[in-house]
Design a protein around this motif. Structure first.
Motif, short mmCIF file in Angstrom:
data_model
loop_
_atom_site.label_atom_id
_atom_site.label_comp_id
_atom_site.label_asym_id
_atom_site.label_seq_id
_atom_site.Cartn_x
_atom_site.Cartn_y
_atom_site.Cartn_z
N GLN A 99 0.87 -1.18 0.00
CA GLN A 99 0.00 0.00 0.00
C GLN A 99 0.90 1.22 0.00
O GLN A 99 1.59 1.50 0.97
N GLY A 100 0.91 1.91 -1.12
CA GLY A 100 1.77 3.08 -1.22
C GLY A 100 1.21 4.10 -2.17
O GLY A 100 0.43 3.78 -3.06
N ILE A 101 1.61 5.34 -1.97
CA ILE A 101 1.16 6.43 -2.85
C ILE A 101 1.96 6.38 -4.14
O ILE A 101 3.18 6.25 -4.13
N PHE A 102 1.27 6.47 -5.27
CA PHE A 102 1.95 6.45 -6.56
C PHE A 102 2.73 7.75 -6.76
O PHE A 102 2.23 8.84 -6.50
N SER A 103 3.96 7.60 -7.22
CA SER A 103 4.78 8.76 -7.56
C SER A 103 5.77 8.35 -8.64
O SER A 103 6.13 7.18 -8.75
N HIS A 119 11.59 -5.78 -10.19
CA HIS A 119 11.69 -5.18 -11.53
C HIS A 119 10.74 -5.83 -12.53
O HIS A 119 10.11 -5.16 -13.34
N ASP A 120 10.63 -7.16 -12.47
CA ASP A 120 9.79 -7.87 -13.42
C ASP A 120 8.31 -7.75 -13.05
O ASP A 120 7.96 -7.53 -11.90
N GLY A 121 7.46 -7.93 -14.04
CA GLY A 121 6.02 -7.89 -13.79
C GLY A 121 5.47 -6.48 -13.80
O GLY A 121 6.14 -5.52 -14.19
N ALA A 122 4.23 -6.37 -13.36
CA ALA A 122 3.51 -5.09 -13.46
C ALA A 122 3.27 -4.45 -12.09
O ALA A 122 3.28 -5.12 -11.06
N MET A 123 3.03 -3.17 -12.13
CA MET A 123 2.57 -2.42 -10.96
C MET A 123 1.08 -2.20 -11.14
O MET A 123 0.64 -1.75 -12.21
N ILE A 124 0.29 -2.53 -10.13
CA ILE A 124 -1.16 -2.29 -10.19
C ILE A 124 -1.52 -1.12 -9.30
O ILE A 124 -1.17 -1.10 -8.11
N VAL A 125 -2.23 -0.16 -9.87
CA VAL A 125 -2.71 1.01 -9.13
C VAL A 125 -4.21 0.82 -8.90
O VAL A 125 -4.95 0.56 -9.86
N ASP A 126 -4.64 0.92 -7.65
CA ASP A 126 -6.05 0.66 -7.35
C ASP A 126 -6.94 1.86 -7.66
O ASP A 126 -6.47 2.88 -8.17
N GLN A 127 -8.23 1.74 -7.33
CA GLN A 127 -9.21 2.78 -7.67
C GLN A 127 -9.04 4.05 -6.84
O GLN A 127 -9.64 5.07 -7.15
N ASN A 128 -8.23 3.97 -5.77
CA ASN A 128 -7.94 5.16 -4.96
C ASN A 128 -6.61 5.79 -5.35
O ASN A 128 -6.09 6.65 -4.64
N ILE A 131 -0.73 2.44 -4.99
CA ILE A 131 -0.12 1.23 -5.51
C ILE A 131 -0.60 0.05 -4.67
O ILE A 131 -0.45 0.04 -3.45
N ALA A 132 -1.19 -0.94 -5.33
CA ALA A 132 -1.73 -2.10 -4.63
C ALA A 132 -0.78 -3.29 -4.68
O ALA A 132 -0.74 -4.10 -3.75
N SER A 133 -0.01 -3.41 -5.77
CA SER A 133 0.95 -4.51 -5.87
C SER A 133 2.02 -4.19 -6.90
O SER A 133 1.81 -3.36 -7.81
N VAL A 134 3.17 -4.83 -6.75
CA VAL A 134 4.27 -4.69 -7.71
C VAL A 134 4.77 -6.08 -8.06
O VAL A 134 4.46 -7.06 -7.38
N SER A 135 5.57 -6.16 -9.11
CA SER A 135 6.10 -7.44 -9.59
C SER A 135 4.95 -8.44 -9.79
O SER A 135 5.06 -9.61 -9.44
N THR A 136 3.88 -7.95 -10.39
CA THR A 136 2.66 -8.74 -10.58
C THR A 136 2.63 -9.34 -11.98
O THR A 136 2.81 -8.62 -12.97
N TYR A 137 2.40 -10.63 -12.05
CA TYR A 137 2.34 -11.29 -13.35
C TYR A 137 0.92 -11.26 -13.88
O TYR A 137 -0.03 -11.62 -13.18
N LEU A 138 0.80 -10.84 -15.12
CA LEU A 138 -0.51 -10.65 -15.76
C LEU A 138 -0.75 -11.74 -16.81
O LEU A 138 0.19 -12.33 -17.33
#
Length: 212
Positions: A99-103, A119-128, A131-138
């Motif tokens: 849980q972090g503020i996007f910057s 580094h690998d994967g995606a960053m997901i930004v939630d509806q607020n 940042i909800a997750s990082v290094s996320t595989y899609l």
């Protein structure tokens, strides 16, 4: 004597009924007045919520534009998923949930360090806009796409097919910025004003107007 008592009783009942009627009428009038005031307060509260959301949206849109522009100019590969209406929690579990503020600085620190496991994967930004997750595989698209696009672009398309999210990609090879929406991938020209205008339009930030 009996007639007088009957008359007095009747008058008493009439007067009592009038008093009850007046009390009930004034009470309902007060409630309606109070209710109208409460309704105005609710409208004001909702307007304040909307204004706050619009401010946060515009701040996030500017931060996203800056992050993508910087990473594009430095050819730092990146994959950023921006949530819309669909719940993406099932995808967030595929990465490191935070849980972090996007910057722009945080995005750079994640995608620029190739030695980091994040580094690998995606960053997901939630509806607020956090940042909800990082290094996320899609999920990868199964459709045939141009060979010039790599794994990030395939994942961006796949994610936009599986949800209503808007997925932004920075090519590590060319530095070009692309976005996927509804299973369609579009690459933006190297024009900062066009990039900003497009991203603001996609997020709905162009529609923001100042309220009185």
């Amino acid at each position: 004597m009996n007639i007088i008592l009957i008359i007095l009783s009747t008058l008493t009942l009439i007067i009592s009924a009038l008093i009850v009627f007046i009390v009930i009428f004034n009470s309902r009038k007060y409630k309606l007045s109070k209710g109208s005031k409460s309704f105005k307060n609710i409208k004001w509260f909702n307007r304040k919520q909307i204004n706050n959301y619009q401010i946060e949206l515009k701040i996030f849109a500017n931060s996203l534009v800056n992050a993508l522009s910087i990473m594009g100019s430095e050819k730092i590969g990146a994959l950023i998923v921006v949530s819309q209406k669909d719940d993406l929690k099932s995808f967030e579990k595929n990465g490191y949930q935070i849980q972090g503020i996007f910057s722009p600085e945080f995005a750079m620190s994640i995608f620029s360090n190739k030695k980091s496991a994040l580094h690998d994967g995606a960053m997901i930004v939630d509806q607020n806009f956090n940042i909800a997750s990082v290094s996320t595989y899609l999920p990868m698209t199964r459709n045939i796409i141009d060979v010039k696009y790599g794994a990030r672009h395939r994942a961006a398309i796949g994610m936009s097919e599986a949800s209503d999210a808007i997925v932004f990609v920075v090519s590590e090879t060319t530095g070009l910025i692309s976005y996927a929406k509804n299973g369609v991938l579009k690459t933006l020209a190297r024009d900062n004003e066009l990039i900003k205008k497009t991203i603001f339009s996609l997020l709905g930030a162009n529609d923001i107007k100042q309220e009185d």
